[in-house]
Design an enzyme around this catalytic site. Structure first.
Site: not given
Ligand SMILES: Cc1cc2nc3c(=O)[nH]c(=O)nc-3n(C[C@H](O)[C@H](O)[C@H](O)COP(=O)(O)O)c2cc1C
Length: 214
Positions: A10, A190-193
């Site tokens: 997700t 977003p993007s695990r940041l």
């Protein structure tokens, strides 16, 4: 067919979390996020995973319902003689985790755990539905039962004992308060940041806030 768990992914993009967004008080900040989860119609917005450990370091985690937050800490109610009650008697520290998937948020609270006053436990117990009150007497929480029938028999005996009278708060039942010394807020990005901001207690009034790497 086995689900391919590696393909479940997700992206979190709902919101960010900035230092300037934070209330100076972490418990007020928790209240704010709780209110937002409730307003968003989140299912079980007060469901909180509570981790405890024995004095030997064996961990356990389970869900409890958060029943109060104020400057003193986070309150939940349980059986003092349950597995968690025994853990907390020998090692009075816990880690509590709230996760609201709809808001892409998590809160982690670490701290010492103390019993609430008898008056607080009794006041909350009085507010519970009668069947839950009877259940608190019938259940030796975390003890082994021979079967469902044994529980039903205990409930019937308790029902008989109290008749139409008031069901008083059992001595083995009551609240605990997690008194935070660290509170971490997590907002998915977003993007695990992800954004992670952590309060650490300096003294009774003051907290240090630090940003953690996602
Ligand atoms: C949504 C949810 C809410 C729960 N709320 C409580 C609670 O407020 N108090 C409680 O003692 N157990 C609650 N339970 C049950 C606990 O997860 C657990 O099974 C029980 O407390 C025994 O845990 P222990 O053996 O580690 O002491 C809840 C479970 C779920 C899934």
């Amino acid at each position: 067919m086995h689900p391919d768990l590696t393909a479940i992914r997700t992206e979190y993009a709902r919101a960010g979390l900035d230092e300037s967004d934070l209330d100076p008080s972490p418990t007020r900040q928790i209240e704010r996020w709780l209110r937002e989860a409730i307003d968003a119609g989140h299912p079980e917005p007060t469901a909180m995973t509570l981790a405890t450990a024995t004095s030997g370091g064996e961990p356990s985690a389970r869900v409890v319902l958060l029943k109060g937050v104020d400057a003193r800490g986070l309150v939940f109610f349980t059986n003092y003689e349950s597995a968690k009650g025994n853990d907390l008697a020998e090692n009075p520290r816990a880690c509590a985790n709230l996760f609201w998937v709809l808001l892409e948020r998590q809160i982690r609270v670490n701290g010492a755990v103390v019993k609430v006053t008898r008056e607080e436990s009794e006041a909350y117990f009085r507010s519970r539905p009668r069947e839950s009150q009877l259940g608190a007497w019938a259940s030796e929480q975390s003890g082994v039962l021979e079967g469902r029938a044994a529980l039903e028999a205990r409930l019937a005996a308790v029902r008989e004992r109290f008749g139409d009278g008031e069901v008083v708060c059992p001595p083995h039942w009551g609240g605990f308060r997690v008194v935070p010394d660290r509170v971490e807020l997590w907002q998915g990005r977003p993007s695990r940041l992800h954004d992670r901001l952590r309060y650490t207690r300096i003294d009774d009034q003051r907290w240090r806030v630090e940003r953690l790497s996602p």
